[in-house]
Scaffold this active site. Sequence first.
Site, PDB file in Angstrom:
ATOM      1  N   ARG A 168       0.859  -1.194   0.000  1.00 54.02           N
ATOM      2  CA  ARG A 168       0.000   0.000   0.000  1.00 54.02           C
ATOM      3  C   ARG A 168       0.889   1.235   0.000  1.00 54.02           C
ATOM      4  O   ARG A 168       1.654   1.464   0.934  1.00 54.02           O
ATOM      5  CB  ARG A 168      -0.922  -0.009   1.222  1.00 54.02           C
TER       6      ARG A 168
ATOM      7  N   PHE B 259       1.814  10.703   1.764  1.00 52.49           N
ATOM      8  CA  PHE B 259       1.251  10.129   2.988  1.00 52.49           C
ATOM      9  C   PHE B 259       2.220   9.110   3.562  1.00 52.49           C
ATOM     10  O   PHE B 259       2.989   9.415   4.467  1.00 52.49           O
ATOM     11  CB  PHE B 259      -0.113   9.525   2.712  1.00 52.49           C
TER      12      PHE B 259
ATOM     13  N   GLN C 194       3.527   1.369   2.995  1.00 51.77           N
ATOM     14  CA  GLN C 194       3.203   0.331   3.981  1.00 51.77           C
ATOM     15  C   GLN C 194       3.603  -1.045   3.477  1.00 51.77           C
ATOM     16  O   GLN C 194       3.391  -1.400   2.318  1.00 51.77           O
ATOM     17  CB  GLN C 194       1.704   0.361   4.288  1.00 51.77           C
TER      18      GLN C 194
ATOM     19  N   ASN D 201      -2.328  -0.700  12.229  1.00 55.12           N
ATOM     20  CA  ASN D 201      -3.301  -1.453  13.026  1.00 55.12           C
ATOM     21  C   ASN D 201      -4.702  -1.218  12.492  1.00 55.12           C
ATOM     22  O   ASN D 201      -4.892  -0.473  11.527  1.00 55.12           O
ATOM     23  CB  ASN D 201      -3.193  -1.088  14.518  1.00 55.12           C
TER      24      ASN D 201
ATOM     25  N   PHE E 130       4.506   0.989   8.583  1.00 50.55           N
ATOM     26  CA  PHE E 130       4.513   1.991   7.519  1.00 50.55           C
ATOM     27  C   PHE E 130       5.587   3.024   7.803  1.00 50.55           C
ATOM     28  O   PHE E 130       6.037   3.183   8.940  1.00 50.55           O
ATOM     29  CB  PHE E 130       3.141   2.657   7.359  1.00 50.55           C
TER      30      PHE E 130
ATOM     31  N   LEU F  74      -1.847  11.105  13.139  1.00 54.84           N
ATOM     32  CA  LEU F  74      -1.634   9.728  13.584  1.00 54.84           C
ATOM     33  C   LEU F  74      -0.998   9.638  14.965  1.00 54.84           C
ATOM     34  O   LEU F  74      -0.925   8.554  15.540  1.00 54.84           O
ATOM     35  CB  LEU F  74      -0.771   8.969  12.568  1.00 54.84           C
TER      36      LEU F  74
ATOM     37  N   HIS G 111      -0.951   5.304  16.564  1.00 58.85           N
ATOM     38  CA  HIS G 111      -0.056   4.264  16.069  1.00 58.85           C
ATOM     39  C   HIS G 111       1.279   4.362  16.797  1.00 58.85           C
ATOM     40  O   HIS G 111       1.688   5.440  17.217  1.00 58.85           O
ATOM     41  CB  HIS G 111       0.167   4.414  14.557  1.00 58.85           C
TER      42      HIS G 111
END
Length: 261
Positions: free
Chosen positions: A113, A118, A121, A159, A171, A214, A218
């Site tokens: 991903r 951004f 991942q 997660n 990531f 985030l 995370h």
Amino acid sequence: MLKRLSLIVTAVILSVSLVACGSDKNAPKDDTNKSQNQNNDKTASGEEKPEPLPVPDNLVQLEKPAKGEEIAVLHTSEGDIKIRLFPDIAPKTVENFKGLINKGYYNGVIFHRVIKDFMIQGGDPEGTGMGGQSIWGEPFDNEIDPAIRHFKGAVSMANTGQPKTNGSQFFIVENSKVDDSIIDQMKKVDESYPGNFPKIVVDKYAEIGGTPHLDGKHSVFGQVFEGLDIVDKIANTEVGDKDKPVKDITIDKAELVKYEE
């Protein structure tokens, strides 16, 4: 203290649009064990104002490792990414990452991903975002500390958004620019709740970028100190369905080595 940080960051998310993409792209997702803990992490209305969080004196996460310090190296199909680890801050998460590396778990695994501006991942041996597990064979909880943040180059665990859903997926933050409106909002949050987004943190987000929305959600456990150009190169690759690169980008080998200046 960790819950308070999460609540403050949630307030920021509700106030502004933090990411210039759809809502499904606002967080790295690990769909493993997605059905677990669906009723947790609810916020009650009318909570008392939380106490201030400690303000860091410096940003240790952005310092280079010391000579002889153990680091992780991801030898990818696009080049090497070198990561400083923070076992004193996120001991269980680092133990898991190092354990998986020592098992060869990440060798040959793709970045499944990739979202430009951004993050990138990987860590799922199935390459779908649905697989992977920790060294203990079961998911584990977050380790969140306000001393380390989601600055550009931060390495953090993916997660499901629920407690105890960390496995093997991780990531790397790639975003180089935090919108001025977000920076202004963070300053206002800090004025209301000193220590949550202290000036030293806000200024660094404004300088190097990252994903402040985030923070508190995370577990940051590492920082890329060499190879950010490779992270950018991967982020600029062509992607197809579900943000998966059209051409596989692989972690050919992950290893732990002693840092030599």
